[in-house]
Write a protein that holds these residues in place. Sequence first.
Motif, mmCIF file in Angstrom:
data_model
loop_
_atom_site.group_PDB
_atom_site.id
_atom_site.type_symbol
_atom_site.label_atom_id
_atom_site.label_comp_id
_atom_site.label_asym_id
_atom_site.label_seq_id
_atom_site.Cartn_x
_atom_site.Cartn_y
_atom_site.Cartn_z
ATOM 1 N N LEU A 83 -6.063 0.127 2.496
ATOM 2 C CA LEU A 83 -5.299 -0.553 4.030
ATOM 3 C C LEU A 83 -6.228 0.276 4.849
ATOM 4 O O LEU A 83 -7.210 -0.178 5.822
ATOM 5 C CB LEU A 83 -4.457 -0.997 3.775
ATOM 6 N N ASP B 42 0.874 -1.423 0.023
ATOM 7 C CA ASP B 42 -0.060 0.116 0.203
ATOM 8 C C ASP B 42 1.022 0.936 0.444
ATOM 9 O O ASP B 42 0.744 2.538 -0.697
ATOM 10 C CB ASP B 42 -1.430 0.204 0.915
ATOM 11 N N ARG C 262 -6.655 -5.964 8.410
ATOM 12 C CA ARG C 262 -7.040 -6.340 7.564
ATOM 13 C C ARG C 262 -5.967 -6.229 6.463
ATOM 14 O O ARG C 262 -6.238 -6.932 5.619
ATOM 15 C CB ARG C 262 -7.341 -4.464 6.961
ATOM 16 N N ALA C 263 -4.569 -6.071 6.829
ATOM 17 C CA ALA C 263 -4.521 -6.792 6.164
ATOM 18 C C ALA C 263 -3.979 -8.077 5.878
ATOM 19 O O ALA C 263 -3.607 -8.925 5.137
ATOM 20 C CB ALA C 263 -2.676 -6.409 6.553
ATOM 21 N N ILE D 1 -4.665 -2.120 11.119
ATOM 22 C CA ILE D 1 -4.253 -2.566 10.145
ATOM 23 C C ILE D 1 -3.842 -3.818 9.542
ATOM 24 O O ILE D 1 -3.933 -4.053 8.615
ATOM 25 C CB ILE D 1 -3.945 -1.286 9.733
ATOM 26 N N ARG E 219 -6.952 -9.494 3.153
ATOM 27 C CA ARG E 219 -6.309 -9.037 2.091
ATOM 28 C C ARG E 219 -5.043 -10.243 1.273
ATOM 29 O O ARG E 219 -5.161 -10.023 0.475
ATOM 30 C CB ARG E 219 -5.558 -7.500 2.083
#
Length: 523
Positions: free
Chosen positions: A462, A410, A482-483, A479, A486
């Motif tokens: 992100l 990101d 969330r990663a 985060i 992902r």
Amino acid sequence: MPVAKTKSERAPTQGRRGRSGGRSGRMARRNYGPPVDAPAFITRTTPCYDLLDEDSLVALETQADWILQEIGIELRGDEEALTLFKNVGATVTGNRVRFEPGLARSLCSSAPGQFSMHGRDPAKNIIIGGDHVVFTPAYGPPFVSDLERGRRYATLEDFANFVKLAYASPWLHHSGGTVCEPVDMPVNKRHLDMVYGHLRYSTKPFMGSVTAPERAEDSIEMARIVFGAETLERHCVIQGNINVNSPLVFDDTMTGALKAYARANQGIVLSPFILGGAMGPVTQPALIAQAHAEAMVGIALSQLVRRGAPVVYGNFLTTVDLKTGAPTFGTPEANLSALAIGQLCRRLGLPLRCGGHLTASKSADGQAMQESADSMTAGLMAGANFLLHAAGWLEGGLTMGYEKFVMDLDRCGMMQRALAGLTIDENQLGTEAFRQAGPGQNFFGVPHTIQNFETANYLSDLADTSSFEQWEENGRLTIEQRANRRWKAMLANYEMPPIDPAIDEELLDFMARKKLSMDDQWY
């Protein structure tokens, strides 16, 4: 043997790119990552930063010449390299090589200022040098980590996963090399599986093995199978990452691999590896001069082996915690040194490699992102053309982090946007927006905003910019969490690029014959 293929991998398609138009394509980009139409490499418009004045640069170059003349550099176990240097006027005493001032620099002059590197898909070809920039994954960690399984030894499956993640992201322009060390494979054979992984699971340029000269030769031969001997003679398709055994030593493993790549007209990334206070003096100007001296000798050797061989001037110079001896990253001293080395490299007219998102942190936490962001930004300000370790690096390079990898991706997207600079034209000046809104009105609904909203700003995939209440309702995800989602989504949606079945069969046959020719070695 290579990682077993899934059903979808045995019957590859052209991938998602052909189906990415319209609203569904925009939704896919928001759900699974950044735009698929990003360029194969970056052309920067933002300037490099010049830290030092002319007198300071001359003082550093003079000190580098003094090191090469008075102290010299040892080339251990490589009589051919010693002879090559002796034949061009260097003084050779045993393994020690000394250079008159200016000699090492003059020997570097035939190295190209920029060169193209070809991928298996021509759309993935890159240019290294000049105003061009490429981002590359981390290199070499023997461990991997993720939120569920924690830190563990890397396997061939992990290696394949990171190659796939790098292929899936437009923010990485190069597949990397040893993106993690697959320790479940024998030491003397794993390079075959790694090179195959890069060639099969990706179409981007990549690095081969350097852990023994014969493994470098195997890597080059596998590239020849895919690209053809004539292509390798004319174009760079593979690189070797050559480290100096600082302070002031090259061993025959590194020089042997260097010579293999140079003879084949393939790329070399030549990098001193210096920890200040341990592998060089504690003061930064001394370290900068040492790094410059070491780099010039390695580059000079590549040119003596084959004039014009493509090479990247590398920098891996950082500090240590002087209380514990542990490496530190993203420190102000190391970042200042990167800026100075960038200037020295530009005076040689060569492509520059710097470190990317480097950190000593063990997890993708605040320390990791501070150190990583500062290190990466310094490399870009220094004018780096080749950013190694741009994604995934943790624990001083011992660990490749799955979550850290996509968090770094990101930020690579953000940095690519920053390097593009500002475009000043009628649309960007917003003349119509002022007319459409007028004084005292907001600009959210005007046609100019609607026409530009997808491209005006980098859209992080992100970062969470929702309200506290929305964030809480959605599970209070950090985060890193969330990663985690992902990278799993990216692997689930990965589609392997096609390859000529005859070439694939020839690669597998080459690997099988090589493996049968030697017993397993685990150290």
